[in-house]
Write a protein that holds these residues in place. Structure first.
Motif, PDB file in Angstrom:
ATOM      1  N   LYS A 102       1.305   6.122  23.206  1.00 42.57           N
ATOM      2  CA  LYS A 102       2.167   6.375  24.374  1.00 42.57           C
ATOM      3  C   LYS A 102       1.461   6.107  25.701  1.00 42.57           C
ATOM      4  O   LYS A 102       1.913   6.540  26.750  1.00 42.57           O
ATOM      5  N   GLY A 103       0.340   5.437  25.619  1.00 44.22           N
ATOM      6  CA  GLY A 103      -0.371   5.097  26.845  1.00 44.22           C
ATOM      7  C   GLY A 103      -0.031   3.693  27.308  1.00 44.22           C
ATOM      8  O   GLY A 103       1.028   3.169  26.982  1.00 44.22           O
ATOM      9  N   LEU A 104      -0.927   3.085  28.068  1.00 41.02           N
ATOM     10  CA  LEU A 104      -0.717   1.723  28.544  1.00 41.02           C
ATOM     11  C   LEU A 104      -1.650   0.757  27.797  1.00 41.02           C
ATOM     12  O   LEU A 104      -2.545   1.188  27.072  1.00 41.02           O
ATOM     13  N   TYR A 105      -1.419  -0.521  27.986  1.00 39.92           N
ATOM     14  CA  TYR A 105      -2.234  -1.538  27.315  1.00 39.92           C
ATOM     15  C   TYR A 105      -2.987  -2.377  28.326  1.00 39.92           C
ATOM     16  O   TYR A 105      -2.678  -2.387  29.514  1.00 39.92           O
ATOM     17  N   HIS A 106      -3.977  -3.102  27.800  1.00 38.80           N
ATOM     18  CA  HIS A 106      -4.551  -4.200  28.557  1.00 38.80           C
ATOM     19  C   HIS A 106      -4.785  -5.350  27.573  1.00 38.80           C
ATOM     20  O   HIS A 106      -5.423  -5.170  26.542  1.00 38.80           O
ATOM     21  N   VAL A 107      -4.235  -6.506  27.916  1.00 35.59           N
ATOM     22  CA  VAL A 107      -4.317  -7.657  27.007  1.00 35.59           C
ATOM     23  C   VAL A 107      -5.411  -8.613  27.484  1.00 35.59           C
ATOM     24  O   VAL A 107      -5.356  -9.125  28.606  1.00 35.59           O
ATOM     25  N   LEU A 108      -6.393  -8.847  26.625  1.00 33.21           N
ATOM     26  CA  LEU A 108      -7.540  -9.678  27.009  1.00 33.21           C
ATOM     27  C   LEU A 108      -7.258 -11.179  26.925  1.00 33.21           C
ATOM     28  O   LEU A 108      -7.907 -11.974  27.561  1.00 33.21           O
ATOM     29  N   HIS A 109      -6.296 -11.547  26.108  1.00 31.64           N
ATOM     30  CA  HIS A 109      -5.993 -12.954  25.815  1.00 31.64           C
ATOM     31  C   HIS A 109      -7.177 -13.647  25.156  1.00 31.64           C
ATOM     32  O   HIS A 109      -7.623 -14.706  25.591  1.00 31.64           O
ATOM     33  N   GLY A 110      -7.667 -13.028  24.099  1.00 31.36           N
ATOM     34  CA  GLY A 110      -8.738 -13.624  23.320  1.00 31.36           C
ATOM     35  C   GLY A 110      -9.833 -12.623  23.033  1.00 31.36           C
ATOM     36  O   GLY A 110      -9.692 -11.427  23.294  1.00 31.36           O
ATOM     37  N   ALA A 111     -10.913 -13.125  22.463  1.00 30.59           N
ATOM     38  CA  ALA A 111     -12.085 -12.303  22.167  1.00 30.59           C
ATOM     39  C   ALA A 111     -13.319 -13.151  22.428  1.00 30.59           C
ATOM     40  O   ALA A 111     -13.245 -14.386  22.394  1.00 30.59           O
ATOM     41  N   ILE A 112     -14.419 -12.463  22.692  1.00 34.65           N
ATOM     42  CA  ILE A 112     -15.667 -13.187  22.931  1.00 34.65           C
ATOM     43  C   ILE A 112     -16.074 -13.939  21.672  1.00 34.65           C
ATOM     44  O   ILE A 112     -16.128 -13.366  20.582  1.00 34.65           O
TER      45      ILE A 112
END
Ligand SMILES: [Zn+2]
Length: 199
Positions: A102-112
């Motif tokens: 129920k929180g917010l997201y952050h989308v990285l658009h990939g991975a290292i």
């Protein structure tokens, strides 16, 4: 496979570029659309164009959206104190389906991934740090995929954000190693979330 020239060939080629679509399926879709009523093809092409022209990154979480901020960031009922970090927009869809967050997201658009030439600067990490400085965030849940790239990204983010005094957790490995979040079912995701551990 027959070699189709001209507009039909072009159509088949376009479909064969889509993920998971081989040349035979591409041909089947193309001929289906050419044989179906005109409006079927028009609806598809309109939907593609409209989505592509109107979808952008949410200025808060970097998820794909047609309104800014997106419906998740703009929802007052969701906790702003917890941010779940995922690799791709499709991971947000998977998490939302599980209904356990129920929180917010952050989308990285990939991975290292050094092997693919993807360093932290190619991901939406600057945007994340901007958020952390602006908003009062208590916990970051690192929900990158449980594979080499996802783990490396989680470790990098933990080192980067812990000095800010934020609790940093990693989702539990209830998910099979090397798995992708998007393929996990709701129960597995809920368990992975509940079993998260501080990094
Ligand atoms: Zn958003």
């Amino acid at each position: 496979l027959l070699n189709h020239a001209g507009v039909v060939g072009r159509l088949i080629n376009e479909f064969s570029m889509l993920p998971g679509v081989g040349p035979k399926t591409a041909q089947r879709i193309a001929f289906y659309l050419l044989n179906a009523p005109e409006e079927v093809a028009h609806r598809l092409s309109d939907a593609v164009r409209e989505a592509r022209d109107n979808i952008k990154y949410c200025s808060v979480c970097s998820n794909l959206t047609d309104i800014d901020p997106c419906t998740i960031c703009g929802n007052d009922k969701r906790s702003k104190a917890v941010i779940c970090i995922v690799q791709e927009p499709r991971d947000v869809i998977a998490m939302e389906k599980s209904r356990s967050f129920k929180g917010l997201y952050h989308v990285l658009h990939g991975a290292i991934s050094p092997m693919d030439g993807i360093g932290p600067e190619k991901l939406k990490i600057k945007e994340l740090l901007g958020r952390l400085h602006k908003e009062k965030v208590e916990e970051l849940i690192l929900a990158t995929n449980p594979n080499v790239e996802g783990d490396a990204t989680a470790l990098y983010l933990a080192r980067l954000t812990k000095p800010l005094g934020i609790k940093v957790t990693r989702i539990a490995h209830g998910l099979p190693v090397g798995a992708y979040l998007e393929y996990a079912d709701g129960v597995t995701l809920t368990k992975a979330l509940e079993g998260r551990q501080e990094m």
